[in-house]
Design a protein around this motif. Structure first.
Motif, PDB file in Angstrom:
ATOM      1  N   SER A  20     -16.957 -39.593 -68.605  1.00 21.26           N
ATOM      2  CA  SER A  20     -16.994 -41.019 -68.261  1.00 21.26           C
ATOM      3  C   SER A  20     -18.045 -41.804 -69.046  1.00 21.26           C
ATOM      4  CB  SER A  20     -17.238 -41.192 -66.765  1.00 21.26           C
ATOM      5  OG  SER A  20     -18.479 -40.645 -66.394  1.00 21.26           O
ATOM      6  N   VAL A  40     -10.809 -40.409 -65.724  1.00 19.06           N
ATOM      7  CA  VAL A  40     -11.472 -41.377 -66.601  1.00 19.06           C
ATOM      8  C   VAL A  40     -10.428 -42.193 -67.367  1.00 19.06           C
ATOM      9  CG1 VAL A  40     -12.973 -41.640 -68.621  1.00 19.06           C
ATOM     10  CG2 VAL A  40     -13.628 -40.101 -66.769  1.00 19.06           C
ATOM     11  N   ALA A  54     -16.459 -43.849 -61.836  1.00 16.52           N
ATOM     12  CA  ALA A  54     -16.770 -43.139 -63.082  1.00 16.52           C
ATOM     13  C   ALA A  54     -18.111 -42.416 -62.962  1.00 16.52           C
ATOM     14  CB  ALA A  54     -16.793 -44.120 -64.256  1.00 16.52           C
TER      15      ALA A  54
END
Length: 167
Positions: A111, A80, A103
């Motif tokens: 995320s 992330v 993500a």
């Protein structure tokens, strides 16, 4: 300038192993990627955008890194962070879309913050909403609900769809 050259060298040395045929080579490259700092990740994503010779290799490397990172919470957090660096330098909608989908595919609350910021964007909000729906957690649902009233009109229908998909 020296830091940028070092970041370029780090990216080039890793990309030579992708697509990989020998697992040992890929493992060493993935360990190197795990140690990259934000500047090197930015260089990686900039290289993917501007150098067509590295675009495919970069995509293979990124996919392998994500696959490896998804195994642990610390790895997902590192992924992330890398995506955040990528989004900060991405100039093309294709790269931004790919990072937002990545993500979501992690399926982790790590995320959610990154994706929630993108809900405010008319250009990226739809992809962010779909990615949050893929995460599907209570935290993702809260982020979607919170953003609904202030989202651009073009993004609201996708947010509503994501909310109904999770809820």
């Amino acid at each position: 300038l020296m830091a940028t050259a070092a970041a370029q060298d780090a990216v080039t040395s890793v990309l030579q192993y992708f697509p990989y045929t020998r697992k040992a080579d890929a493992d060493a490259a993935l360990r190197a990627m795990e140690a990259w700092n934000g500047k090197t990740w930015k260089e990686f994503f900039q290289t993917m955008e501007k150098d067509t010779a590295y675009r495919t290799k970069g995509a293979y490397a990124w996919d392998a890194f994500l696959h490896e990172a998804a195994r642990t919470p610390a790895g997902r957090k590192k992924a992330v962070d890398a995506m955040g660096n990528g989004l900060s330098v991405a100039k093309t909608s294709g790269l931004r879309q790919s990072l937002l989908k990545s993500a979501g595919s992690l399926g982790d609350d790590a995320s959610v913050g990154l994706l929630a910021k993108e809900l405010k964007s008319a250009a990226n909000g739809v992809d962010a909403a779909m990615a949050l729906a893929t995460v599907g957690s209570p935290t993702a649902l809260k982020a979607l609900e919170k953003s609904l009233s202030s989202a651009p009109p073009s993004v609201k229908p996708q947010i509503e769809s994501a909310i109904s998909q999770i809820g």
